[in-house]
Scaffold this active site. Structure first.
Site, short mmCIF file in Angstrom:
data_model
loop_
_atom_site.label_atom_id
_atom_site.label_comp_id
_atom_site.label_asym_id
_atom_site.label_seq_id
_atom_site.Cartn_x
_atom_site.Cartn_y
_atom_site.Cartn_z
N HIS A 1 -42.33 2.87 6.62
CA HIS A 1 -43.33 1.99 5.75
C HIS A 1 -44.72 1.58 6.34
O HIS A 1 -45.64 1.48 5.57
CB HIS A 1 -42.75 0.57 5.50
CG HIS A 1 -41.47 0.60 4.70
ND1 HIS A 1 -41.57 1.23 3.32
CD2 HIS A 1 -40.33 0.15 4.83
CE1 HIS A 1 -40.18 1.21 2.99
NE2 HIS A 1 -39.39 0.33 3.85
N ASP B 1 -32.92 6.40 3.26
CA ASP B 1 -32.93 4.99 3.37
C ASP B 1 -32.88 4.18 2.11
O ASP B 1 -33.20 4.91 1.11
CB ASP B 1 -34.44 4.68 4.09
CG ASP B 1 -34.42 3.04 4.60
OD1 ASP B 1 -34.45 2.38 3.80
OD2 ASP B 1 -34.41 3.18 5.83
N HIS C 1 -34.67 1.99 0.84
CA HIS C 1 -36.00 1.64 0.53
C HIS C 1 -36.90 3.06 0.37
O HIS C 1 -36.68 3.92 1.26
CB HIS C 1 -36.70 0.69 1.51
CG HIS C 1 -35.82 -0.36 1.58
ND1 HIS C 1 -34.91 -0.79 2.46
CD2 HIS C 1 -36.09 -1.60 0.83
CE1 HIS C 1 -34.48 -2.03 2.48
NE2 HIS C 1 -35.28 -2.65 1.38
#
Length: 471
Positions: free
Chosen positions: A163, A198, A200
């Site tokens: 991220h 993942d 996310h």
């Protein structure tokens, strides 16, 4: 191309792979703070399992070497790297200007949720810069090992922080080690495929390479309006020269092994066919496992690891990284099993978890490696139709590429030509100093010694009493 491992020059039987492995014991001391979902000690737990199963004997250990601040500049901007170097909990509290700058870069602000609870997504923690340099150094070392050509698979479970942006922390991630590793790989390989499993969306990596046709990013993730980060629509496909080189596969809560693989295998297989990558990076975020504290996907350990096994079978240099995962015993079980997959021993290791310093963490899963919570109900027919439509659209996007891009590129150079000493990447068992002892191992050792000492003390006491009685 497919699920079965193919032969390589060094592995004519197609089963064995030359695997290297990175682990920094210092990771076990990193603490995001009380109540925070991110617990880096899960990497130490993974290492403890890997060691207890004897898998370290099947891998080359990479030398522990943190990245330098200068190496972070391959992706991150100078001001942000300088900020990371200055931040300490004390400085954050006492210096108002520093605090405001940190919060502008996503570090330290408190987010308040509807239930009144508070959390720092990216807190100012003790040893922040050292932590960033540690996990980034691991991913760079693993990438360099693949560039050197002496290894087929490289592992860094402390990496995978997908991220982080160029000048901004995000989603528990401060430095994007994945982008740094991919840039390292591009010094040796023409095209790199990045696959993210993942729960996310791999937004930071996708954004970094959104306009590149040398890197394809492919993210399988839970997608809904109230689930972080809220990006990764099927219609997000990259920009400019990178159009259709960013591919997203949004998933609904409750997706299980069968439904996941019905998407993963045809889409990844097509990506391998049309993009023809020279190297693959797989982010193995374990929050897609059933029972994760933050996410709602329902993969088993075996189902998650099947993604590793499938990609391993394409015989391309493969970099395996960690990522999310917030039920830490499940995370460690998963990454240990995937280490076994990497070395080709997944069918040889017992499901019963061996005795080792962290074994008490696995009581809730019956001390079994193949953990899973109760299986959810099957997806509705409407949800199955949605998944089928996603698969069709993803394959259409891949078809738009037609064939591997023609890239003007110099002949790939080996690690030595990039200024790397290949021999210096790996541990020399004869000369290296002893590895720092894990705190849990030390605790168990001291407890065992204390128990042994207590046994002899008690034995001596009984002997004295017996002698007194005889008199």
């Amino acid at each position: 191309m497919g699920a079965n491992s193919l032969p390589s020059p060094s592995c004519p039987d197609g089963r064995k792979r030359r695997v290297c492995y990175y682990y920094d014991p210092g990771i076990s001391n990193v603490d995001y703070g009380k109540g925070h979902s991110m617990v880096p000690r899960r990497v130490a737990m993974t290492h403890g399992l890997v060691a207890s199963y004897g898998l370290l004997n099947d891998m080359t250990r990479l030398r522990t070497r943190p990245a330098s601040p200068e190496e972070l500049l391959a992706f991150h901007d100078q001001k942000y790297v300088d900020l990371l170097g200055r931040l300490t909990p004390a400085a954050y509290i006492s210096d108002g200007d520093l605090r405001r700058t940190a919060e502008e870069h996503g570090i330290g602000p408190v987010r308040r949720w509807d239930d009144g609870a508070c959390t720092n997504d990216n807190p100012v923690i003790d040893g922040l810069m050292e932590y960033c340099l540690s996990y980034a150094g691991g991913s760079l070392a693993a990438a360099r090992a693949l560039c050197g050509g002496d290894h087929d698979v490289a592992i860094n479970w402390s990496g995978g922080m997908h991220h982080a942006c160029r000048g901004h922390a995000n989603g528990f991630c401060y430095v994007n080690d994945i982008v740094l590793a991919i840039k390292q790989l591009l010094g040796r390989f023409r095209r790199v495929l990045y696959v993210d499993i993942d729960a996310h969306h791999g937004d930071g990596v996708e954004k970094a390479f959104a306009d590149s046709n040398q890197v394809m990013t492919l993210s399988f993730h839970q997608y809904q309006t109230d689930f972080f980060p809220g990006t990764g629509s099927i219609d997000d496909v990259g920009d400019g020269a990178g159009r259709y080189h960013a591919l997203n596969v949004p998933l609904k809560k409750g997706m299980d092994d069968q439904g996941y693989h019905e998407l993963f295998k045809p889409i990844v297989g097509k990506a391998m066919q049309v993009f023809q990558p020279d190297a693959v990076v797989l982010q193995c975020g374990a929050d897609s496992l059933s029972g994760d504290r933050l996410a709602g996907l329902e993969l088993s350990v075996g189902g998650h690891a099947e993604c590793v096994r499938y990609l391993r079978g394409f015989n391309a240099p493969l970099l395996l990284l960690g990522g999310g995962g917030y039920t830490i015993n499940h995370v460690a079980s998963c990454w240990c099993y995937e280490t076994a997959v990497a070395v080709g021993k997944e069918d040889e290791i017992a499901d019963e978890i061996p005795h080792h310093p962290y074994d008490h963490y696995y009581r809730s899963q019956g001390y079994k490696l193949q953990c899973r919570t109760e299986a959810p109900g099957s997806l509705s027919s409407g949800e199955n139709k949605d998944a089928a439509a996603i698969r069709v659209k993803a394959l259409e996007h891949l078809s738009a590429i037609n064939c591997a891009p023609s890239i003007q590129f110099h002949e790939p150079c080996g690690a030595a030509a990039q200024g790397m000493d290949v021999d210096d990447l790996c541990h020399d068992d004869d000369n290296d100093e002893e590895e720092e002892e894990d705190p849990m191992e030390r605790l168990q050792r001291l407890c065992d010694n204390a128990d042994l000492a207590g046994f002899f003390v008690e034995l001596g006491r009984k002997h004295r009493l017996s002698s007194s009685a005889m008199v």
